[in-house]
Design a protein around this motif. Structure first.
Motif, PDB file in Angstrom:
ATOM      1  N   UNK A   1       0.831  -1.209   0.000  1.00 17.26           N
ATOM      2  CA  UNK A   1       0.000   0.000   0.000  1.00 17.26           C
ATOM      3  C   UNK A   1       0.867   1.261   0.000  1.00 17.26           C
ATOM      4  N   UNK A   2       2.132   1.126   0.474  1.00 11.69           N
ATOM      5  CA  UNK A   2       2.975   2.315   0.644  1.00 11.69           C
ATOM      6  C   UNK A   2       3.282   3.059  -0.672  1.00 11.69           C
ATOM      7  N   UNK A   3       3.748   2.378  -1.757  1.00 17.39           N
ATOM      8  CA  UNK A   3       4.125   3.142  -2.965  1.00 17.39           C
ATOM      9  C   UNK A   3       3.005   4.024  -3.525  1.00 17.39           C
ATOM     10  N   UNK A   4       1.756   3.497  -3.750  1.00 20.64           N
ATOM     11  CA  UNK A   4       0.717   4.391  -4.267  1.00 20.64           C
ATOM     12  C   UNK A   4       0.329   5.495  -3.269  1.00 20.64           C
ATOM     13  N   UNK A   5       0.394   5.172  -1.958  1.00 19.66           N
ATOM     14  CA  UNK A   5       0.062   6.164  -0.932  1.00 19.66           C
ATOM     15  C   UNK A   5       1.074   7.311  -0.942  1.00 19.66           C
ATOM     16  N   UNK A   6       2.371   6.955  -0.977  1.00 18.71           N
ATOM     17  CA  UNK A   6       3.431   7.969  -0.996  1.00 18.71           C
ATOM     18  C   UNK A   6       3.346   8.815  -2.264  1.00 18.71           C
ATOM     19  N   UNK A   7       3.137   8.170  -3.405  1.00 14.33           N
ATOM     20  CA  UNK A   7       3.060   8.898  -4.682  1.00 14.33           C
ATOM     21  C   UNK A   7       1.905   9.894  -4.678  1.00 14.33           C
ATOM     22  N   UNK A   8       0.772   9.459  -4.144  1.00 15.11           N
ATOM     23  CA  UNK A   8      -0.402  10.333  -4.155  1.00 15.11           C
ATOM     24  C   UNK A   8      -0.210  11.548  -3.242  1.00 15.11           C
ATOM     25  N   UNK A   9       0.414  11.327  -2.088  1.00 17.54           N
ATOM     26  CA  UNK A   9       0.684  12.440  -1.170  1.00 17.54           C
ATOM     27  C   UNK A   9       1.651  13.443  -1.795  1.00 17.54           C
ATOM     28  N   UNK A  10       2.674  12.917  -2.503  1.00 17.80           N
ATOM     29  CA  UNK A  10       3.639  13.811  -3.171  1.00 17.80           C
ATOM     30  C   UNK A  10       2.960  14.585  -4.304  1.00 17.80           C
ATOM     31  N   UNK A  11       2.035  13.909  -4.975  1.00 22.77           N
ATOM     32  CA  UNK A  11       1.303  14.560  -6.073  1.00 22.77           C
ATOM     33  C   UNK A  11       0.441  15.702  -5.534  1.00 22.77           C
ATOM     34  N   UNK A  12      -0.201  15.482  -4.369  1.00 18.60           N
ATOM     35  CA  UNK A  12      -1.028  16.523  -3.751  1.00 18.60           C
ATOM     36  C   UNK A  12      -0.213  17.778  -3.433  1.00 18.60           C
ATOM     37  N   UNK A  13       1.067  17.568  -3.047  1.00 20.56           N
ATOM     38  CA  UNK A  13       1.918  18.690  -2.636  1.00 20.56           C
ATOM     39  C   UNK A  13       2.778  19.216  -3.783  1.00 20.56           C
ATOM     40  N   UNK A  14       2.481  18.770  -5.036  1.00 20.31           N
ATOM     41  CA  UNK A  14       3.250  19.201  -6.223  1.00 20.31           C
ATOM     42  C   UNK A  14       4.740  18.889  -6.115  1.00 20.31           C
ATOM     43  N   UNK A  15       5.067  17.729  -5.558  1.00 23.62           N
ATOM     44  CA  UNK A  15       6.470  17.303  -5.473  1.00 23.62           C
ATOM     45  C   UNK A  15       6.782  16.396  -6.654  1.00 23.62           C
ATOM     46  N   UNK A  16       8.082  16.188  -6.880  1.00 27.75           N
ATOM     47  CA  UNK A  16       8.535  15.323  -7.973  1.00 27.75           C
ATOM     48  C   UNK A  16       8.375  13.858  -7.548  1.00 27.75           C
ATOM     49  N   UNK A  17       7.444  13.161  -8.172  1.00 25.50           N
ATOM     50  CA  UNK A  17       7.143  11.767  -7.802  1.00 25.50           C
ATOM     51  C   UNK A  17       8.313  10.837  -8.118  1.00 25.50           C
ATOM     52  N   UNK A  18       9.031  11.131  -9.190  1.00 26.12           N
ATOM     53  CA  UNK A  18      10.136  10.261  -9.615  1.00 26.12           C
ATOM     54  C   UNK A  18      11.360  10.422  -8.723  1.00 26.12           C
ATOM     55  N   UNK A  19      11.482  11.561  -8.019  1.00 26.59           N
ATOM     56  CA  UNK A  19      12.663  11.817  -7.187  1.00 26.59           C
ATOM     57  C   UNK A  19      12.493  11.193  -5.804  1.00 26.59           C
ATOM     58  N   UNK A  20      13.250  10.100  -5.575  1.00 25.32           N
ATOM     59  CA  UNK A  20      13.152   9.404  -4.298  1.00 25.32           C
ATOM     60  C   UNK A  20      14.482   9.380  -3.547  1.00 25.32           C
ATOM     61  N   UNK A  21      15.475  10.076  -4.106  1.00 18.30           N
ATOM     62  CA  UNK A  21      16.816  10.045  -3.487  1.00 18.30           C
ATOM     63  C   UNK A  21      17.136  11.322  -2.717  1.00 18.30           C
ATOM     64  N   UNK A  22      16.307  12.370  -2.920  1.00 15.26           N
ATOM     65  CA  UNK A  22      16.566  13.652  -2.261  1.00 15.26           C
ATOM     66  C   UNK A  22      15.362  14.074  -1.414  1.00 15.26           C
ATOM     67  N   UNK A  23      15.613  14.765  -0.284  1.00 12.64           N
ATOM     68  CA  UNK A  23      14.484  15.285   0.507  1.00 12.64           C
ATOM     69  C   UNK A  23      13.722  16.348  -0.286  1.00 12.64           C
ATOM     70  N   UNK A  24      12.416  16.415  -0.083  1.00 16.16           N
ATOM     71  CA  UNK A  24      11.597  17.434  -0.739  1.00 16.16           C
ATOM     72  C   UNK A  24      10.621  18.034   0.272  1.00 16.16           C
ATOM     73  N   UNK A  25      10.222  19.285   0.016  1.00 14.56           N
ATOM     74  CA  UNK A  25       9.251  19.970   0.877  1.00 14.56           C
ATOM     75  C   UNK A  25       8.138  20.542   0.027  1.00 14.56           C
ATOM     76  N   UNK A  26       6.929  20.480   0.528  1.00 18.00           N
ATOM     77  CA  UNK A  26       5.794  21.038  -0.207  1.00 18.00           C
ATOM     78  C   UNK A  26       4.650  21.363   0.728  1.00 18.00           C
ATOM     79  N   UNK A  27       3.517  21.656   0.141  1.00 15.94           N
ATOM     80  CA  UNK A  27       2.362  22.087   0.924  1.00 15.94           C
ATOM     81  C   UNK A  27       1.087  21.784   0.153  1.00 15.94           C
ATOM     82  N   UNK A  28       0.014  21.417   0.837  1.00  7.98           N
ATOM     83  CA  UNK A  28      -1.284  21.277   0.169  1.00  7.98           C
ATOM     84  C   UNK A  28      -2.401  21.583   1.159  1.00  7.98           C
ATOM     85  N   UNK A  29      -3.568  21.893   0.633  1.00  3.84           N
ATOM     86  CA  UNK A  29      -4.757  22.153   1.462  1.00  3.84           C
ATOM     87  C   UNK A  29      -5.831  21.150   1.090  1.00  3.84           C
ATOM     88  N   UNK A  30      -6.622  20.739   2.072  1.00  5.00           N
ATOM     89  CA  UNK A  30      -7.736  19.830   1.790  1.00  5.00           C
ATOM     90  C   UNK A  30      -8.807  19.967   2.858  1.00  5.00           C
TER      91      UNK A  30
END
Length: 577
Positions: A246-275
């Motif tokens: 369940x983790x890969x689709x869950x992580x990808x969707x959360x990154x998509x919500x925050x406009x982060x790079x889904x393909x980038x898994x080697x570097x830390x990223x920061x973002x923001x979303x509202x819901x």
């Protein structure tokens, strides 16, 4: 008199004179054993050996220790496991196989208070809180016909908390099946990311965490599972456990919500979303960090209503509030809020901004990051990547004709120097600094290279604060304080003082606490203190003068809250001493 004390007397382990002396002091008969162990007449180790021997001989049921909150269940079970040659498990340190729980009904798991842990080629390891319950062992063995069960021992509290997670996992079982079916029928990664069932799961997670009063939500992959934890009242608690797929689709969707790079898994990223969660909109600040089994994802819950909380509603007592209000009404100078990470300094700054903002004054903030967006305030987001540091932003702000300036955090000499100069040239500056108490902030500023005479001229008020957990109103009971704690706090309390604690209930998830509020000390920089700072006086001299000026230390403020029944004395001594 309680049963164990009576048996100790009967067996000659303690003397009647010791018991009579404690009763003569007016001690509650149920607390005699606690004071005997605290005074050293009977060591805790000897007491544990005595209880374990009685349990093994069938004189005591293992549940007898439920009546003694000062005897650790873990210590009894560890000793019992050793005597029975069984394995004692700390469930929090094990990455257990949750698929095993599907082979036993939740009703039976709860009935026998057991938890399947793992299965190997030879055994199925089952954790029992009562390893001498033969009936339970036989009933569970019948469910595992092909392999013998291996009895392990764990505390009732740990087993109970993990059974609660199994129950939560069962509650989303239908949704998890829907996610798997949806993912299996989709081939492309793009379609997987758009899967509606994953969005439903995210809604369930956020809803459960926010209803539980979480300040942060942690999504963490492990070797076998995907764990969702929430920080509630400053402590992390596990909310959900899912299988690893369940983790890969869950992580990808959360990154998509925050406009982060889904393909980038080697570097830390920061973002923001509202819901929308329920009927209210929340902001979430999201951070990803590459770890061994994937990415750790942490979402800070930014409740817009918290930014509008008044300082007196955040737990400030009237005296401290009036002192801070006087500082905020100064036309110029610097006001500092100090305390360790996670002590609510940012919330206090926003509370102060609420007091300051109006149409007549230009208020500008420099933050990293901007947590809450507010009207009538110009907020600047620091961005070191493009060369906009705190110091650079501050220099530009001073050319924007501000009346009041808020700096998210003073981290270096340059920022502090510009802030002091701004304070001395007619601006009111409020900011945070990492020190343990208010007077230490003066020493920290000197250590950062600011001369004493500039500090004495610029400083208006310093507030030091902590967050303490409030006692759950549903399970609040009077607490009997040990003699050693009374000695520590005797100078701060009146005679015949009463203290309270939480016994633990379903409402507070057995923690005894629900919600948090602030304890603080507010140091007004009087003319006398200012003169002493300019003369480079020591912290002891500054403290003595502050007490003369009516300064109330944070420990006294906390003990007052314990006396009012808001929190426990244990919580105050842990946080403020």
């Amino acid at each position: 008199m309680d049963r164990i004390t009576s048996d100790l007397l009967e067996n000659g382990f303690i003397m009647k004179a010791q018991v009579d002396r404690l009763i003569a002091k007016g001690l509650n008969s149920n607390l005699i054993l606690r004071d005997i162990t605290l005074s050293g007449f009977m060591t805790m180790d000897r007491l544990i050996r005595f209880i374990v021997e009685k349990i093994q001989n069938g004189n005591y049921d293992i549940s007898i220790i439920d009546d003694y909150d000062y005897i650790a269940e873990k210590d009894i079970l560890q000793k019992l496991a050793k005597e029975q040659n069984l394995l004692f498990l700390d469930l929090d340190s094990i990455d257990m196989d949750y698929k095993l729980t599907e082979r036993i009904s939740l009703t039976q798991l709860k009935k026998y208070n057991i938890l399947p842990i793992l299965e190997d080629d030879f055994n199925v390891v089952i954790a029992f809180c009562d390893p001498l319950d033969i009936e339970a062992q036989e009933a569970i063995q019948r469910l595992f016909i092909r392999k013998p069960i291996k009895v392990a021992v764990a505390t009732k509290k740990q087993i109970g908390s993990y059974l609660f997670k199994v129950e939560l996992k069962d509650s989303v079982k239908g949704l998890i099946k829907k996610i798997r079916d949806e993912l299996n029928s989709i081939n492309s990664i793009e379609e997987q990311q758009e899967a509606s069932s994953i969005l439903l799961l995210i809604d369930v997670i956020l809803d459960a965490c926010i209803k539980g009063r979480a300040s942060d939500v942690h999504v963490e992959p492990t070797e076998k599972n995907c764990v969702v934890r929430a920080r509630i009242d400053g402590k992390l608690a596990e909310m959900f456990i899912f299988e690893k797929d369940i983790y890969p689709p869950l992580a990808s969707r959360l990154k998509l919500l925050a406009n982060l790079d889904i393909a980038e898994k080697r570097k830390p990223q920061d973002g923001r979303f509202s819901t929308l969660v329920g009927e209210r909109e929340y902001d979430f600040r999201i951070s990803t960090l590459p770890i061994l089994y994937g990415e750790s994802i942490v979402m800070r819950v930014l409740d817009k209503q918290k930014a509008l909380v008044k300082l007196e509603e955040a737990g400030m007592d009237t005296v401290s509030y009036q002192k801070l209000l006087r500082g905020l009404s100064s036309p110029y100078g610097i006001i500092l809020v100090t305390g360790p990470t996670g002590s609510g300094k940012t919330t206090t700054l926003y509370g102060a901004l609420n007091e300051l903002r109006n149409v007549e004054d230009k208020v500008i903030t420099v933050e990293d990051p901007v947590e809450y967006r507010m009207n009538l305030i110009q907020q600047v987001q620091v961005s070191p990547k493009v060369g906009l540091t705190f110091a650079d932003a501050l220099r530009s702000i001073l050319r924007q004709d501000p009346d009041k300036i808020m700096i998210g955090e003073i981290r270096d000499h340059e920022t502090l120097e510009i802030a002091i100069k701004a304070a001395l040239t007619g601006h009111l500056v409020i900011s945070t600094l990492h020190t343990n108490d208010s007077i230490s902030a003066i020493t920290r500023m000197v250590d950062m290279g600011i001369p004493h005479y500039l500090i004495s001229g610029a400083l208006v008020t310093i507030q030091a604060q902590r967050l303490i957990r409030k006692i759950c109103i549903h399970c609040k009971v009077e607490e009997k304080i040990s003699a050693s704690i009374f000695e520590d706090i005797n100078d701060y309390i009146p005679k015949n003082s009463k203290f309270y604690t939480g016994s633990g209930c379903k409402e507070c998830n057995e923690s005894g606490y629900m919600g948090r509020e602030m304890i603080c000390e507010v140091l007004d920089i009087t003319d006398e203190l200012s003169s002493l700072i300019a003369k480079s006086a020591s912290n002891d001299i500054l403290y003595a003068q502050a007490i003369k000026d009516g300064f109330i230390p944070i420990l006294q403020n906390g003990i007052n809250k314990a006396l009012d029944g808001i929190t426990s004395i244990e919580e105050i001594l842990k946080v403020a001493k």
